[in-house]
Enzyme design. Structure first.
Site, mmCIF file in Angstrom:
data_model
loop_
_atom_site.group_PDB
_atom_site.id
_atom_site.type_symbol
_atom_site.label_atom_id
_atom_site.label_comp_id
_atom_site.label_asym_id
_atom_site.label_seq_id
_atom_site.Cartn_x
_atom_site.Cartn_y
_atom_site.Cartn_z
ATOM 1 C CB VAL A 63 17.658 21.126 -19.513
ATOM 2 C CG1 VAL A 63 18.803 20.295 -20.027
ATOM 3 C CG2 VAL A 63 17.972 22.610 -19.573
ATOM 4 C CG ASN A 89 27.895 23.336 -19.835
ATOM 5 O OD1 ASN A 89 28.710 24.155 -19.395
ATOM 6 N ND2 ASN A 89 27.462 23.381 -21.103
ATOM 7 C CB SER A 141 29.022 31.606 -12.610
ATOM 8 O OG SER A 141 29.539 32.882 -12.930
ATOM 9 C CE1 TYR A 154 25.003 32.641 -16.449
ATOM 10 C CE2 TYR A 154 26.481 33.857 -14.997
ATOM 11 C CZ TYR A 154 26.267 32.850 -15.911
ATOM 12 O OH TYR A 154 27.307 32.042 -16.288
ATOM 13 C CB ALA A 155 24.126 36.876 -9.798
ATOM 14 C CE LYS A 158 25.764 29.543 -14.232
ATOM 15 N NZ LYS A 158 25.592 28.162 -14.704
ATOM 16 C CB ILE A 187 35.535 30.044 -19.768
ATOM 17 C CG1 ILE A 187 35.687 29.703 -18.269
ATOM 18 C CG2 ILE A 187 36.149 28.972 -20.655
ATOM 19 C CD1 ILE A 187 37.099 29.553 -17.749
HETATM 20 P P1 NAD Z 1 27.150 28.826 -24.555
HETATM 21 O O1 NAD Z 1 26.036 29.777 -24.877
HETATM 22 O O2 NAD Z 1 28.159 28.536 -25.599
HETATM 23 O O3 NAD Z 1 26.585 27.445 -24.053
HETATM 24 C C1 NAD Z 1 25.330 27.255 -23.452
HETATM 25 C C2 NAD Z 1 24.791 25.942 -23.975
HETATM 26 O O4 NAD Z 1 23.581 25.610 -23.281
HETATM 27 C C3 NAD Z 1 24.454 26.012 -25.475
HETATM 28 O O5 NAD Z 1 24.949 24.850 -26.119
HETATM 29 C C4 NAD Z 1 22.935 26.010 -25.500
HETATM 30 O O6 NAD Z 1 22.404 25.410 -26.646
HETATM 31 C C5 NAD Z 1 22.642 25.175 -24.254
HETATM 32 N N1 NAD Z 1 21.292 25.408 -23.759
HETATM 33 C C6 NAD Z 1 20.735 26.590 -23.424
HETATM 34 N N2 NAD Z 1 19.456 26.391 -23.034
HETATM 35 C C7 NAD Z 1 19.225 25.054 -23.124
HETATM 36 C C8 NAD Z 1 18.104 24.234 -22.871
HETATM 37 N N3 NAD Z 1 16.947 24.752 -22.451
HETATM 38 N N4 NAD Z 1 18.217 22.892 -23.071
HETATM 39 C C9 NAD Z 1 19.386 22.362 -23.507
HETATM 40 N N5 NAD Z 1 20.459 23.083 -23.772
HETATM 41 C C10 NAD Z 1 20.385 24.415 -23.597
HETATM 42 O O7 NAD Z 1 27.829 29.411 -23.233
HETATM 43 P P2 NAD Z 1 29.016 28.853 -22.299
HETATM 44 O O8 NAD Z 1 29.803 30.023 -21.918
HETATM 45 O O9 NAD Z 1 29.650 27.661 -22.924
HETATM 46 O O10 NAD Z 1 28.180 28.414 -21.004
HETATM 47 C C11 NAD Z 1 28.095 27.078 -20.539
HETATM 48 C C12 NAD Z 1 27.846 27.093 -19.033
HETATM 49 O O11 NAD Z 1 28.957 27.678 -18.374
HETATM 50 C C13 NAD Z 1 26.619 27.915 -18.626
HETATM 51 O O12 NAD Z 1 25.974 27.275 -17.525
HETATM 52 C C14 NAD Z 1 27.242 29.217 -18.178
HETATM 53 O O13 NAD Z 1 26.404 29.896 -17.289
HETATM 54 C C15 NAD Z 1 28.498 28.697 -17.509
HETATM 55 N N6 NAD Z 1 29.572 29.682 -17.313
HETATM 56 C C16 NAD Z 1 30.230 30.236 -18.368
HETATM 57 C C17 NAD Z 1 31.266 31.144 -18.131
HETATM 58 C C18 NAD Z 1 32.057 31.783 -19.234
HETATM 59 O O14 NAD Z 1 32.924 32.606 -18.940
HETATM 60 N N7 NAD Z 1 31.840 31.437 -20.480
HETATM 61 C C19 NAD Z 1 31.600 31.478 -16.812
HETATM 62 C C20 NAD Z 1 30.908 30.895 -15.763
HETATM 63 C C21 NAD Z 1 29.892 29.985 -16.024
#
Ligand code: NAD
Length: 251
Positions: A63, A89, A141, A154-155, A158, A187
């Protein structure tokens, strides 16, 4: 057909091969959508798609590579169908004290969460606007609402997502394309495990805030995304929906 059904819809989920994106993909697919999952690792995407079924189609794209995004959307349209749903996402996390965070750290986080999501939205929205129908969901987030140390980039990203959602909703909703966000709390995904690993004090504090015992599951966010993308939410736009076990409502 229930108003929550996504039968005959084509969705794109960025970062759909892991964690939250994978949970969102499972829910969208169960609701009847064909789901194109993207990420940078072709093999991982293929394995994730194979584990769910033929309604999930892996297509690698980065992306942060803006030039690759319009051809990617053309490919989705040609091979799967015109996208009705986009879930922005994909994300990365840099956890460091603010004074140690370099421009490169800070910008890499903004680039993925904000510039990349905006660029893919710009590539996807024209078709939706032409058809007068579509739903785009961003992933914000709890860090957009709470002062948490060590996550300046990050903050910021988001929080930026919230501005983007409201602006895009004002521009697109009158033309039939709804823009919303989910704001997950904590999560249980690999990203969360990395963020709290070796920081038991942070984990204890987080757990203390949550009203519903424990971390959330990716599907807890996935079903909210299904709702936001479905006919059931046809009057819902510009919303940031917390999915956090009551974390933001706690003290
Ligand atoms: P994760 O690391 O498992 O997933 C992130 C995904 O984004 C991975 O599949 C990665 O390959 C993909 N990615 C990263 N850079 C990319 C790029 N340049 N192009 C395409 N894909 C790319 O983490 P997650 O916890 O599943 O996070 C998913 C989303 O949820 C994120 O935006 C994260 O900020 C948000 N989030 C997560 C939580 C939590 O508690 N896990 C809380 C709030 C927000």
């Amino acid at each position: 057909m229930l108003p929550f059904s996504l039968e005959n819809q084509t969705a794109i989920v960025t970062g759909g091969g892991t964690g939250l994106g994978l949970g969102i993909t499972r829910c969208l697919a169960q609701a009847g959508a064909k789901v194109v999952i993207t990420g940078r690792r072709e093999e991982l995407l293929q394995q994730a798609a194979a584990a769910i079924g033929p309604q999930v189609i892996p297509m690698a794209v980065d992306v942060t590579d803006s030039a690759a995004l319009p051809p990617f959307v053309d490919r989705v349209t040609r091979e799967v169908g015109a996208p009705d749903i986009l879930v922005n996402n994909a994300g990365i996390h840099v956890k460091k004290p603010a004074l140690e965070m370099t421009d490169e750290d800070f910008n890499s986080v903004l680039h993925t969460h904000l510039t990349g999501a905006f660029a893919l939205t710009r590539a996807t929205a024209p078709g939706m606007l032409e058809r007068g129908k579509g739903s785009i969901v961003f992933v914000s987030s709890m860090t957009a609402y709470m002062g948490m140390p060590l996550v300046a980039g990050y903050a910021t990203a988001k929080s930026g997502v919230i501005g983007l959602v409201r602006t895009l909703s004002a521009e697109f909703a009158p033309k039939g394309v709804r823009i919303n966000a989910v704001a997950p709390g904590w999560i249980d995904t690999p990203m969360l495990r990395r963020a709290v690993s070796a920081d038991s004090e942070r984990e204890r504090k987080i757990r203390g805030r949550i009203q519903i015992e424990g971390f959330g599951a990716p599907e807890d966010v996935g079903w909210a995304v299904v709702y936001l993308c479905s006919e059931a939410a046809k009057y819902v736009t510009g919303v940031i929906l917390p999915i956090d076990g009551g974390g933001h409502a706690s003290f």
